[in-house]
Design a protein around this motif. Structure first.
Motif, PDB file in Angstrom:
ATOM      1  N   VAL A 169      15.485 -60.228 -70.934  1.00  0.00           N
ATOM      2  CA  VAL A 169      16.721 -60.798 -71.506  1.00  0.00           C
ATOM      3  C   VAL A 169      17.907 -59.854 -71.333  1.00  0.00           C
ATOM      4  O   VAL A 169      19.042 -60.240 -71.622  1.00  0.00           O
ATOM      5  CB  VAL A 169      16.539 -61.131 -73.000  1.00  0.00           C
ATOM      6  CG1 VAL A 169      15.476 -62.208 -73.189  1.00  0.00           C
ATOM      7  CG2 VAL A 169      16.206 -59.887 -73.809  1.00  0.00           C
ATOM      8  N   ASP A 201      20.501 -57.367 -81.001  1.00  0.00           N
ATOM      9  CA  ASP A 201      20.373 -58.776 -81.378  1.00  0.00           C
ATOM     10  C   ASP A 201      20.052 -59.647 -80.170  1.00  0.00           C
ATOM     11  O   ASP A 201      20.673 -60.689 -79.945  1.00  0.00           O
ATOM     12  CB  ASP A 201      21.664 -59.258 -82.063  1.00  0.00           C
ATOM     13  CG  ASP A 201      21.438 -60.552 -82.832  1.00  0.00           C
ATOM     14  OD1 ASP A 201      20.277 -60.814 -83.230  1.00  0.00           O
ATOM     15  OD2 ASP A 201      22.403 -61.321 -83.008  1.00  0.00           O
ATOM     16  N   GLU A 221      17.504 -61.987 -77.664  1.00  0.00           N
ATOM     17  CA  GLU A 221      16.530 -63.055 -77.841  1.00  0.00           C
ATOM     18  C   GLU A 221      15.116 -62.563 -77.490  1.00  0.00           C
ATOM     19  O   GLU A 221      14.934 -61.762 -76.579  1.00  0.00           O
ATOM     20  CB  GLU A 221      16.900 -64.237 -76.928  1.00  0.00           C
ATOM     21  CG  GLU A 221      15.993 -65.441 -77.082  1.00  0.00           C
ATOM     22  CD  GLU A 221      16.360 -66.571 -76.122  1.00  0.00           C
ATOM     23  OE1 GLU A 221      15.716 -67.639 -76.202  1.00  0.00           O
ATOM     24  OE2 GLU A 221      17.256 -66.375 -75.281  1.00  0.00           O
ATOM     25  N   ASN A 222      14.127 -63.040 -78.244  1.00  0.00           N
ATOM     26  CA  ASN A 222      12.728 -62.769 -77.926  1.00  0.00           C
ATOM     27  C   ASN A 222      12.152 -63.974 -77.188  1.00  0.00           C
ATOM     28  O   ASN A 222      12.048 -65.060 -77.768  1.00  0.00           O
ATOM     29  CB  ASN A 222      11.920 -62.530 -79.203  1.00  0.00           C
ATOM     30  CG  ASN A 222      12.299 -61.235 -79.897  1.00  0.00           C
ATOM     31  OD1 ASN A 222      12.144 -60.173 -79.341  1.00  0.00           O
ATOM     32  ND2 ASN A 222      12.794 -61.355 -81.125  1.00  0.00           N
ATOM     33  N   ILE A 223      11.769 -63.786 -75.934  1.00  0.00           N
ATOM     34  CA  ILE A 223      11.192 -64.882 -75.161  1.00  0.00           C
ATOM     35  C   ILE A 223       9.729 -64.553 -74.873  1.00  0.00           C
ATOM     36  O   ILE A 223       9.418 -63.660 -74.096  1.00  0.00           O
ATOM     37  CB  ILE A 223      11.955 -65.112 -73.845  1.00  0.00           C
ATOM     38  CG1 ILE A 223      13.426 -65.458 -74.140  1.00  0.00           C
ATOM     39  CG2 ILE A 223      11.293 -66.219 -73.030  1.00  0.00           C
ATOM     40  CD1 ILE A 223      14.274 -65.637 -72.905  1.00  0.00           C
TER      41      ILE A 223
END
Length: 891
Positions: free
Chosen positions: A226, A289, A291-293
């Protein structure tokens, strides 16, 4: 009549069974005595006794036997851990052999099979512990899946939950894709593997032909990238911070972030960030901050968050395809071979994946505060103290503790979910249903959380759960807190720290203040092979303690472990060391046979050691007192090696080598008061020896205790420990006898150096002796002549004769005229040749050790052997030089 030797192979079991049958191990038999408690670190139900167990359990048993003999009400609390993953794997392998899986059986049937296996095969290690003489109170045996213990674990979870110290969250965990469960750091094994750094080029948006190169050992994770992190001070990338890149294959926009995680000195200075699949990246993601994918399912196959052509693909197959695709796109800059560490599940043997998943967590940071203060304030002490630093470092940087496991065997989490996902936590389903009914205003069907609790969550309750907590039982009042915890350093974090947190949270003292679970934590060493290498099956250097016990006896193994247990130093174990202490047991046996042959029996009558008249007896009684004091003080300070050494040197050196030799003339004389006194003294001292040695060598000492008297008040295991009595120490006798022993020793050494024939009697001339020495010479003349092989002893009048060598003890000089006894020139020639040979050896070995090429390539044990050989050769050479100096002085 004593046999020729101690038949340990046949007698050890009988002796142990006798103790057990008589209830010698049971606590509560001395209600007026001070309690002394040790809790056995519970071995896994799947466990077999290895050399680490043998050390750990022997050290505990030494303390238990010591304090039992000191009159304490001793509890050594045994038990087993259900060992969630390990046990489930054992049973699943058995099912595999039958061609079925746990899913074929269903949860309830599978758990039944686990219990069946536990009853059939579990607890083998306890029988092995008995083999080594470990005196636990087996009547109080506990198991972490016993009904009472299960209730304690569930109450702990519920109480912590309602106190906001347990919560559920989506966080990164160590995920084992073969076992399909989260595992603890302790269950992760770092392995060094040959791999690659794949250097990928990520295109910079809006700047055609410009790329940022990142390197990775796990190309498959790029599909979850990300961001790319760079260092804020890195001039190469300053203009790109806040800009975007395009993730090849996926097409996702990646932001360039400034973060200290990127090191300008390493590689390209840019790091790909995959927050859902790397612990360091996850922290970067939190800071920015991101995103966790999550790109993996529970089997580490790629999921629907990746391009369609990769979905469902096994991770390492995906790796090959991704690398090929990047090469096809012209974005594979290079492949750089490397050796790196890869985390593996120690049970499954496959690489683990950092994986983002919903789990239950304990707020360990809050619980750790009191546990830190307790050690800072000295309520619990670490021995050696240096381990406090390790404890503090981990506790002050503690993370939330993941306590849920995706297994079937274990303590099922007491959480139920309503149809809308609302959570109800209670000890029983009935209580949870009541809470749900009140919440919804009607009856709703609840579904229980399928996960079980981490094994360490339940074993953290071991100090109080084994004694009946949460009930306020008499055992809990009397034996909690325990006095000592004996453990290895590797579980300070995983078990010791968690017991501290639980104890201080749930237990209170008589004043209502939080109470620690134990006063002292003794952290013992590792047992390594004789070359200092860590033992492993792959190296083929694993030592089986039971094989050693079968070969040399349990006593020899126990004494070896104790004698080598020096604080802060690992143990180098070998057969030869155990064999050496087996010989010590034989020496003790032979000393007992000497006592038996000369009728030195404890008859149960009165014998006051303070009343003896002979100097010899005053001396040996005083030395026995000093030795027992040294053993006592050393055990109180957990200096096992010092305690063993004190008992060993007194038994072998003082009693066997000297007292027995010195007392023989009395036993050969006609009966009389002196002979009777010597018999009683020898019997008394032998009893002190058996008591001192019993914690270390329980079997042979118990055997001799019974054989050397028919008037014992109890078995040795329950006999009274020697208490130091200063009135029994006669300093004048000690001074005289120690002078005699030193003089005989030095004369014997001089004879040996000069190669004087063993049977030859020589003269001795004495010069400059003070009155006290003259009196001692007069009193001990017969013994001195006999043991030093002297013909005549006279006072030197004038100069020392030619051809005499000298020995100095105290203020006096003792001359040994040897000119007529040895061929001085021949002896000088012999010693000269020996010295020449040793000097060649010293030069050769020194050359090897000073050769950097040799030192860098030779195995550690080879270097150690060379250093030891050099030291021994140099010592021999020094002695020969001293002998030559004496010979030269004779001309």
């Amino acid at each position: 009549m004593l046999e020729k030797t101690f038949d340990f192979a046949n007698r050890e079991k009988d002796i142990y069974d006798n103790w057990d049958d008589k209830g010698a191990f049971k606590c509560g038999q001395r209600p007026d005595a001070d309690p002394f408690t040790i809790i056995l670190p519970p071995p896994n139900v799947t466990g077999n006794l290895h050399i680490g167990h043998a050390l750990n359990h022997t050290l505990q048993d030494i303390l238990i036997r010591f304090e039992r003999m000191r009159g304490k009400d001793v509890l050594w609390q045994p038990g087993m851990d259900h060992a969630g993953i390990a046990t489930q794997m054992v049973v699943e392998r058995k099912l595999d052999a039958e061609g079925i899986s746990r899913h074929d059986l269903g949860r309830d049937k599978f758990i039944e099979r686990v219990w069946e296996w536990k009853e059939e095969s579990g607890g083998m290690i306890f029988n092995q512990m008995r083999r080594l003489g470990q005196s636990c109170d087996w009547s109080r045996q506990k198991f972490t899946m016993d009904d009472g213990f299960v209730e304690a674990v569930l109450k702990k979870f519920v109480d912590l939950y309602h106190d906001d110290l347990i919560f559920k969250a989506k966080r990164l965990v160590n995920w084992d894709p073969k076992l399909c469960t989260a595992i603890s750091d302790l269950e992760v094994e770092q392995k060094e593997v040959n791999g690659n750094y794949w250097h990928f080029k990520y295109p910079v948006d809006g700047q055609e032909g410009r790329f940022i190169t990142v390197a990775t050992t796990r190309p498959e994770t790029m599909l979850g990238d990300v961001a790319v992190a760079v260092n804020a001070d890195d001039e190469r990338y300053k203009d790109l911070i806040g800009k975007t890149l395009t993730l090849p294959i996926v097409g996702r926009k990646l932001i360039v972030v400034a973060d200290e995680h990127a090191d300008p000195e390493k590689g390209s200075g840019a790091v790909k960030i995959t927050p859902a699949h790397d612990f360091d990246d996850h922290m970067v993601g939190k800071r920015h901050d991101l995103e966790n994918i999550n790109i993996f399912d529970e089997y580490a196959h790629l999921n629907d968050n990746v391009p369609e052509e990769y979905r469902g693909m096994e991770r390492f197959e995906a790796r090959k395809k991704i690398v090929a695709k990047m090469d096809e796109l012209g974005l594979l800059e290079k492949i750089e071979p490397t050796v790196h560490m890869v985390p593996y599940g120690d049970r499954s043997g496959v690489p683990i994946e950092p994986w983002l998943t919903d789990q239950w967590y304990v707020d360990a940071e809050t619980l750790a505060k009191k546990a830190i203060s307790a050690v800072e304030d000295g309520d619990t002490k670490f021995v050696p103290k240096t381990w406090e630093k390790t404890y503090f470092e981990w506790m002050r940087n503690i993370e939330p503790w993941c306590v849920s496991r995706q297994l079937w065997w274990g303590h099922q989490i007491p959480a139920w979910y309503g149809p809308d996902g609302e959570t109800f936590v209670a000890v029983t389903e009935e209580e949870a249903q009541k809470e749900a009914d009140a919440h919804y205003g009607e009856v709703k069907e609840l579904t229980r959380d399928e996960d079980v609790l981490d094994t360490w969550f339940s074993s953290a309750l071991w100090p109080n759960g084994t004694m009946g907590w949460p009930e306020d039982t008499p055992e809990l009042k009397r034996y909690y807190k325990s006095d000592v915890l004996v453990t290895g350093f590797d579980i300070i974090f995983f078990w010791v720290a968690r017991m501290m947190m639980d104890g201080l949270y749930f237990m209170k003292d008589e004043n209502g203040e939080p109470e620690v679970p134990f006063e002292t934590v003794y952290v013992h060493a590792l047992v390594r092979d004789e070359h200092g290498a860590k033992m492993s099956k792959s190296k083929g250097n694993v030592i089986d303690p039971l094989e050693l016990a079968d070969k040399y006896g349990a006593d020899a193994l126990r004494f070896t472990l104790a004698a080598m247990e020096a604080q802060g130093r690992d143990i180098k174990m070998s057969d030869k060391r155990v064999e050496g202490y087996r010989n010590f047991g034989t020496k003790l046996w032979n000393a007992a046979k000497f006592c038996e042959m000369n009728e030195c029996f404890n008859t149960g009558g009165e014998f006051n050691p303070s009343d003896v008249n002979l100097t010899l007896n005053k001396w040996i009684i005083g030395e026995a007192e000093k030795a027992a004091l040294k053993v006592t003080e050393s055990l109180e300070a957990f200096r096992y090696n010092d305690a063993a050494a004190a008992a060993y040197h007194f038994t072998w050196g003082t009693f066997c080598d000297w007292f027995i030799e010195l007392v023989k003339p009395q036993f050969y004389a006609d009966d009389g008061a002196d002979k009777d006194e010597c018999r009683k003294t020898a019997a008394w001292v032998m009893d002190q020896i058996l008591k001192m040695l019993h914690p270390f060598m329980p079997f042979v000492t118990e055997e001799l205790w019974g054989k050397l008297s028919e008037n014992r008040d109890s078995d040795l295991i329950l006999a009274t420990w020697p208490t130091y009595n200063a009135a029994n120490v006669n300093e004048a006798a000690s001074e005289e006898m120690n002078w005699l022993i030193t003089l005989i020793t030095d004369i014997r050494a001089a004879r040996s150096e000069m190669n004087v024939p063993a049977g030859a009697k020589i003269d001795m001339l004495v010069a400059d002796a003070a009155d006290g020495t003259k009196n001692a010479l007069s009193a001990q003349m017969d013994v001195l002549k006999r043991l030093a092989r002297l013909e005549n002893v006279d006072t030197l009048d004038g100069d020392a004769p030619n051809g005499a060598i000298s020995v100095v003890v105290g203020e006096a000089t003792y001359y040994l005229p040897l000119a007529d006894v040895i061929d001085i020139d021949a002896e000088k020639a012999r010693l000269g040749k020996s010295l020449e040979k040793l000097e060649k050896e010293i030069k050769s070995v020194s050359g090897r050790l000073n050769n950097e090429n040799f030192v860098s390539k030779a195995p550690a044990h080879v270097i150690a052997e060379n250093k030891k050989g050099l030291e021994e050769a140099e010592t021999k050479a020094d002695k020969i030089k001293q002998a030559l100096e004496r010979l030269n002085a004779m001309n």
